[in-house]
Design an enzyme around this catalytic site. Structure first.
Site, short mmCIF file in Angstrom:
data_model
loop_
_atom_site.label_atom_id
_atom_site.label_comp_id
_atom_site.label_asym_id
_atom_site.label_seq_id
_atom_site.Cartn_x
_atom_site.Cartn_y
_atom_site.Cartn_z
N GLY A 1 130.56 81.98 5.68
CA GLY A 1 131.37 82.98 6.38
C GLY A 1 132.56 82.35 7.08
N GLY B 1 134.21 80.85 9.70
CA GLY B 1 133.81 80.18 10.93
C GLY B 1 134.96 79.92 11.88
N ARG B 2 136.20 79.99 11.37
CA ARG B 2 137.36 79.82 12.25
C ARG B 2 138.52 80.66 11.76
NH1 ARG B 2 137.61 73.42 11.01
NH2 ARG B 2 137.53 73.48 8.75
N ASP C 1 132.88 78.93 -2.34
CA ASP C 1 133.48 79.72 -1.26
C ASP C 1 134.98 79.48 -1.16
OD1 ASP C 1 132.23 77.16 -0.32
OD2 ASP C 1 133.41 77.59 1.46
#
Length: 462
Positions: A88, A90-91, A240
């Site tokens: 996902g 994350g930043r 990803d």
């Protein structure tokens, strides 16, 4: 001047399990590095307004404009071959869409997917992604783009304290192979259907699940063919980091070849050479196989039939890649037509380049002036015979082979000047040069690095 930006967020209308809603984390003292005026105009946004106080506040995450519904997207991914069921954003925070394009802030603070990270980005990787993504756009490669870069007035801790920054990225979408894997890993067939239908509406209106997958295969094959024809190494082709739209996404440890070497690796953490330059077609097909596994329930209710279809569809990658790559490499030799000997002509040149350590970009660019490296004379005689039937060979070479690429040592010099001296003039000069890659330019931006200037490793960090 009031900033007017028509934001929408169609992804926010999907079920809650697709994302986490949250606002960006405000920063202490944002400062504008650059607004991409041309991209802003393409999106229908006034670049002068973006460069004002409201634009700066939005880019920094200190202000959420009307119509935005900030969220962090959920996805999974194979990282260096190992599956992580939950990754996902994350930043990164997706603000929404403008003119059908995603607008995302990278480095905008922690999210539920941060995995103990700080959610921030250092200035160096932000500048690297800005430079390289815009260079790729100028080279005609499908890519995410940089709309703006800002400093945060805060420090981020990596190996040492570094100035923080936020990159605003624009993409056709941020859907990844890993997005499909996220729902497949959970056995969420309903979620897969919803995601696939959403992806089709964004990228392939009217397509079936099968024809959508075939489109992803075609786009990825053509994309990687373009990478190889330009000497570009993505660096970390995890699932990803593989975009459904066929755009180059997530410029972490990316690089352009100086000397030609199919085994070249630039990522500091790619110890086994999984993502070496010459491995990129194989890895792209491997990633697509993981997408096919995730989408099996959408292909056919009968698993055997679904697998048979997936294998057949994946078989289309190699001919699509070879066709696109062969055409690109012929154009690099000034050949607008196809002949049986062309594949050997290309491969023999690459073999010579690998054996002699020839510069990838300059070797091909030099052909436009009928210049070949020393020791290539026998090959050059074959090439001249072949090109004799190509009256436009010289113009084609010069329109296909760039004189200017964002060479790794130049990118590093721009980063060092900005990070250590707060001097962004080197960054601006490199951006200007790489925005016109096919124009003749000063040797300061075309020459390969001196031995002491060579950059052999790059790092993630945005």
């Amino acid at each position: 001047m009031t900033l007017r930006i028509a934001l929408d967020n169609s992804y926010a209308r999907l079920p809650d399990r697709f994302f986490a809603r949250l606002d960006p984390t405000p920063v202490a003292a944002p400062g504008l590095v650059r607004v991409n005026a041309g991209l802003a105009r393409d999106l229908g946004i006034d670049p002068d307004a973006l460069a004002g106080a409201e634009g700066l506040a939005m880019f920094a995450g200190n202000w959420v404009p009307e119509g935005a519904e900030p969220l962090a997207m959920a996805y999974s991914g194979h990282q260096f071959g190992h599956f992580s069921p939950q990754l996902g954003d994350g930043r990164a925070i997706l603000l929404g869409e403008v003119a059908g394009r995603d607008v995302q802030l990278k480095g905008s603070g922690p999210t539920p997917f941060s995995r103990r990270g700080d959610g921030r980005a250092a200035l160096g990787p932000v500048l690297r992604e800005y430079i390289v993504s815009e260079a790729m756009f100028a080279l005609g490669v499908p890519t995410t783009r940089a709309l703006a870069a800002v400093t945060t007035g805060e420090w981020v801790m990596r190996e040492t304290a570094l100035p923080g920054a936020v990159l605003t990225r624009v993409a056709a979408s941020h859907l990844r192979v890993g997005t499909f894997q996220y729902f497949a890993a959970r056995g969420d067939i309903e979620g897969l259907h919803i995601l696939a239908d959403y992806a089709i509406a964004r990228h392939d209106p009217g397509a079936s699940h099968r024809s959508f997958f075939e489109g992803v295969v075609r786009r990825q094959a053509r994309l990687v063919a373009q990478w190889l024809s330009l000497g570009f190494i993505h660096g970390v082709m995890n699932t990803d980091n593989c975009s459904i739209s066929g755009e180059t996404i997530d410029y972490g440890p990316c690089a352009f070849l100086d000397t030609y070497d199919p085994a070249a690796v630039f990522s500091a953490i790619d110890y086994q050479g999984r993502y070496a330059f010459g491995q990129q077609p194989r890895i792209a097909q491997w990633n697509l196989a993981r997408l096919a596994e995730a989408m099996l329930p959408l292909f056919d209710a009968d698993e055997q039939k679904a697998v048979a279809y997936a294998e057949d569809a994946l078989g289309g990658f190699a001919p699509e890649f070879q066709g696109a790559y062969g055409a690109a490499m012929r154009r690099k030799l000034g050949l607008a037509t196809s002949a049986p000997e062309d594949a050997a002509l290309v491969q023999d040149l690459l073999t010579l380049m690998a054996e002699t350590g020839a510069d990838f970009t300059l070797t091909f660019r030099g052909l436009g002036d009928d210049v070949v490296p020393e020791g290539f004379e026998a090959w050059a005689a074959r090439w001249r015979d072949r090109r004799a039937s190509e009256p436009g060979w010289q113009a084609l070479i010069r329109a296909t082979n760039p004189a200017v690429i964002p060479r790794n040592h130049l990118v590093e010099a721009a980063i060092v000047a900005a990070v250590e001296r707060e001097d962004f003039s080197v960054f601006e000069a490199l951006l200007a040069a790489t925005s016109r890659p096919f124009d003749d330019a000063d040797t300061a931006v075309t020459a390969p690095p001196l031995p002491a200037q060579r950059v052999t490793q790059t790092f993630c960090g945005t």
